[in-house]
Design a protein around this motif. Structure first.
Motif, PDB file in Angstrom:
ATOM      1  N   LEU A 121      20.037  51.107 -53.383  1.00  0.00           N
ATOM      2  CA  LEU A 121      19.266  50.564 -52.476  1.00  0.00           C
ATOM      3  C   LEU A 121      18.009  51.424 -52.410  1.00  0.00           C
ATOM      4  N   GLY A 122      18.017  52.770 -52.348  1.00  0.00           N
ATOM      5  CA  GLY A 122      17.032  53.596 -52.075  1.00  0.00           C
ATOM      6  C   GLY A 122      16.097  53.360 -53.643  1.00  0.00           C
ATOM      7  N   THR A 123      16.932  53.280 -54.758  1.00  0.00           N
ATOM      8  CA  THR A 123      16.093  52.988 -55.875  1.00  0.00           C
ATOM      9  C   THR A 123      15.369  51.935 -56.026  1.00  0.00           C
ATOM     10  N   ALA A 124      16.062  50.783 -55.535  1.00  0.00           N
ATOM     11  CA  ALA A 124      15.333  49.479 -55.491  1.00  0.00           C
ATOM     12  C   ALA A 124      13.959  49.482 -54.447  1.00  0.00           C
ATOM     13  N   ARG A 125      14.468  49.925 -53.215  1.00  0.00           N
ATOM     14  CA  ARG A 125      13.343  49.962 -52.237  1.00  0.00           C
ATOM     15  C   ARG A 125      12.103  50.619 -52.830  1.00  0.00           C
ATOM     16  N   GLY A 126      12.500  51.943 -53.491  1.00  0.00           N
ATOM     17  CA  GLY A 126      11.307  52.834 -53.988  1.00  0.00           C
ATOM     18  C   GLY A 126      10.575  52.035 -54.972  1.00  0.00           C
ATOM     19  N   HIS A 127      11.521  51.247 -55.960  1.00  0.00           N
ATOM     20  CA  HIS A 127      10.512  50.414 -56.982  1.00  0.00           C
ATOM     21  C   HIS A 127       9.653  49.555 -56.315  1.00  0.00           C
ATOM     22  N   ILE A 128      10.332  48.903 -55.433  1.00  0.00           N
ATOM     23  CA  ILE A 128       9.298  47.808 -54.783  1.00  0.00           C
ATOM     24  C   ILE A 128       8.083  48.264 -54.036  1.00  0.00           C
ATOM     25  N   LEU A 129       8.367  49.502 -53.275  1.00  0.00           N
ATOM     26  CA  LEU A 129       7.112  50.219 -52.557  1.00  0.00           C
ATOM     27  C   LEU A 129       6.040  50.643 -53.818  1.00  0.00           C
ATOM     28  N   LEU A 130       6.700  51.092 -55.091  1.00  0.00           N
ATOM     29  CA  LEU A 130       5.509  51.269 -56.041  1.00  0.00           C
ATOM     30  C   LEU A 130       4.796  50.314 -56.490  1.00  0.00           C
ATOM     31  N   SER A 131       5.098  49.278 -56.369  1.00  0.00           N
ATOM     32  CA  SER A 131       4.533  47.987 -56.887  1.00  0.00           C
ATOM     33  C   SER A 131       3.208  47.731 -56.067  1.00  0.00           C
ATOM     34  N   ASP A 132       3.308  48.460 -54.864  1.00  0.00           N
ATOM     35  CA  ASP A 132       1.952  48.131 -54.035  1.00  0.00           C
ATOM     36  C   ASP A 132       1.218  49.557 -54.027  1.00  0.00           C
ATOM     37  N   PRO A 133      -0.162  49.511 -54.234  1.00  0.00           N
ATOM     38  CA  PRO A 133      -0.879  50.701 -54.723  1.00  0.00           C
ATOM     39  C   PRO A 133      -0.966  51.688 -52.973  1.00  0.00           C
ATOM     40  N   ALA A 134      -0.542  50.718 -52.009  1.00  0.00           N
ATOM     41  CA  ALA A 134      -0.947  51.050 -50.434  1.00  0.00           C
ATOM     42  C   ALA A 134       0.562  51.860 -50.303  1.00  0.00           C
ATOM     43  N   SER A 135       1.697  51.663 -50.904  1.00  0.00           N
ATOM     44  CA  SER A 135       2.607  52.364 -50.542  1.00  0.00           C
ATOM     45  C   SER A 135       3.315  53.254 -51.668  1.00  0.00           C
ATOM     46  N   ILE A 165      11.886  54.366 -64.005  1.00  0.00           N
ATOM     47  CA  ILE A 165      10.761  53.558 -62.996  1.00  0.00           C
ATOM     48  C   ILE A 165       9.733  54.639 -62.919  1.00  0.00           C
ATOM     49  N   ARG A 166       9.976  55.861 -63.029  1.00  0.00           N
ATOM     50  CA  ARG A 166       9.035  56.875 -62.688  1.00  0.00           C
ATOM     51  C   ARG A 166       8.135  56.942 -64.098  1.00  0.00           C
ATOM     52  N   GLY A 167       8.689  56.911 -65.245  1.00  0.00           N
ATOM     53  CA  GLY A 167       7.860  56.642 -66.571  1.00  0.00           C
ATOM     54  C   GLY A 167       7.090  55.618 -66.410  1.00  0.00           C
ATOM     55  N   SER A 168       7.490  54.325 -65.951  1.00  0.00           N
ATOM     56  CA  SER A 168       6.506  53.187 -65.986  1.00  0.00           C
ATOM     57  C   SER A 168       5.486  53.504 -64.993  1.00  0.00           C
ATOM     58  N   LEU A 169       5.510  54.186 -64.081  1.00  0.00           N
ATOM     59  CA  LEU A 169       4.639  54.468 -63.017  1.00  0.00           C
ATOM     60  C   LEU A 169       3.601  55.274 -63.942  1.00  0.00           C
ATOM     61  N   GLU A 170       4.121  56.340 -64.749  1.00  0.00           N
ATOM     62  CA  GLU A 170       3.288  57.286 -65.352  1.00  0.00           C
ATOM     63  C   GLU A 170       2.332  56.531 -66.543  1.00  0.00           C
ATOM     64  N   ARG A 171       2.872  55.619 -66.877  1.00  0.00           N
ATOM     65  CA  ARG A 171       2.399  54.630 -68.010  1.00  0.00           C
ATOM     66  C   ARG A 171       1.497  53.589 -67.380  1.00  0.00           C
ATOM     67  N   GLY A 172       1.357  53.509 -66.252  1.00  0.00           N
ATOM     68  CA  GLY A 172       0.670  52.522 -65.356  1.00  0.00           C
ATOM     69  C   GLY A 172       1.300  51.128 -65.366  1.00  0.00           C
ATOM     70  N   GLY A 173       2.582  51.197 -65.375  1.00  0.00           N
ATOM     71  CA  GLY A 173       3.289  49.828 -65.338  1.00  0.00           C
ATOM     72  C   GLY A 173       3.955  49.414 -64.111  1.00  0.00           C
ATOM     73  N   ALA A 174       3.959  50.133 -63.093  1.00  0.00           N
ATOM     74  CA  ALA A 174       4.822  49.826 -62.001  1.00  0.00           C
ATOM     75  C   ALA A 174       4.268  48.778 -61.209  1.00  0.00           C
ATOM     76  N   ALA A 175       2.984  48.694 -61.079  1.00  0.00           N
ATOM     77  CA  ALA A 175       2.374  47.785 -59.974  1.00  0.00           C
ATOM     78  C   ALA A 175       2.151  46.548 -60.889  1.00  0.00           C
ATOM     79  N   VAL A 176       2.430  45.403 -60.129  1.00  0.00           N
ATOM     80  CA  VAL A 176       2.380  44.029 -60.656  1.00  0.00           C
ATOM     81  C   VAL A 176       1.510  43.236 -59.693  1.00  0.00           C
ATOM     82  N   GLN A 177       1.055  42.207 -60.474  1.00  0.00           N
ATOM     83  CA  GLN A 177       0.208  41.215 -59.591  1.00  0.00           C
ATOM     84  C   GLN A 177       0.947  40.348 -58.541  1.00  0.00           C
ATOM     85  N   PHE A 178       0.499  40.240 -57.265  1.00  0.00           N
ATOM     86  CA  PHE A 178       1.286  39.571 -56.130  1.00  0.00           C
ATOM     87  C   PHE A 178       0.681  38.199 -55.906  1.00  0.00           C
ATOM     88  N   ARG A 179       1.480  37.331 -55.679  1.00  0.00           N
ATOM     89  CA  ARG A 179       1.231  35.990 -55.200  1.00  0.00           C
ATOM     90  C   ARG A 179       0.776  36.002 -53.573  1.00  0.00           C
TER      91      ARG A 179
END
Length: 179
Positions: A121-135, A165-179
């Motif tokens: 749950l912590g991993t999933a929530r962290g992954h979601i929060l990484l998707s928004d530059p504000a969080s 997930i951390r590696g994706s963030l470092e490569r600039g891939g954690a954020a996605v475009q939101f509807r």
């Protein structure tokens, strides 16, 4: 024998054969040799495999059906886990609002009752929060906590997930475009 087939499907998924795993899970979701709970799990895992292939929209109805099934069986832990997985599908599809709503449902359902569930749950929530530059900061803090718990409880699969997930963030891939 069906339990062995289910275990083999999990191995296929973990080894990267997502299409093969989805097909195997799909067959097992209707296999009457399995308990109804395991058939709903197999249906949920079809959705997970599709999500990992980027087929988010195809995953949603399968996961929703599993949620309904777990609710009918009065399986709150599986119900919460299904919401957690559905949250990640919405995250992958770029719908941060629905992802956030689903992860909150998972948390309120007590999906973090066991150490492994708390790590997931912590991993999933962290992954979601990484998707928004504000969080991103909050997301990284949650991932660090999840990694620490994963190391403490020996859940190497979750530790690898946090590292991906951390590696994706470092490569600039954690954020996605939101509807």
């Amino acid at each position: 024998m069906a339990q062995l087939d289910l275990s083999l499907a999990v191995v296929r998924e973990m080894s990267g054969d997502l299409a093969g795993a989805a097909e195997a899970y799909g067959q097992l979701a209707g296999d009457v040799r399995l308990s109804l709970r395991d058939r709903h799990r197999a249906g949920l895992w079809v959705g997970t495999s599709l999500d990992k292939q980027g087929l988010h929209e195809a995953a949603v109805p399968l996961m929703r059906a599993a949620i309904v099934g777990f609710d009918a069986l009065d399986e709150p832990e599986d119900w919460g886990t299904a919401h957690q997985k559905l949250a990640l599908v919405h995250r992958g599809a770029g719908d941060l609002g629905e992802a956030t709503r689903m992860i909150e449902v998972a948390q309120s359902a007590g999906a973090g009752s066991s150490p492994v569930q708390r790590v997931r749950l912590g991993t999933a929530r962290g992954h979601i929060l990484l998707s928004d530059p504000a969080s991103v900061g909050e997301g990284l803090a949650l991932l660090n906590e999840a990694a620490s718990q994963a190391a403490t409880y020996g859940t190497s699969h979750q530790l690898r997930a946090v590292e991906r997930i951390r590696g994706s963030l470092e490569r600039g891939g954690a954020a996605v475009q939101f509807r």
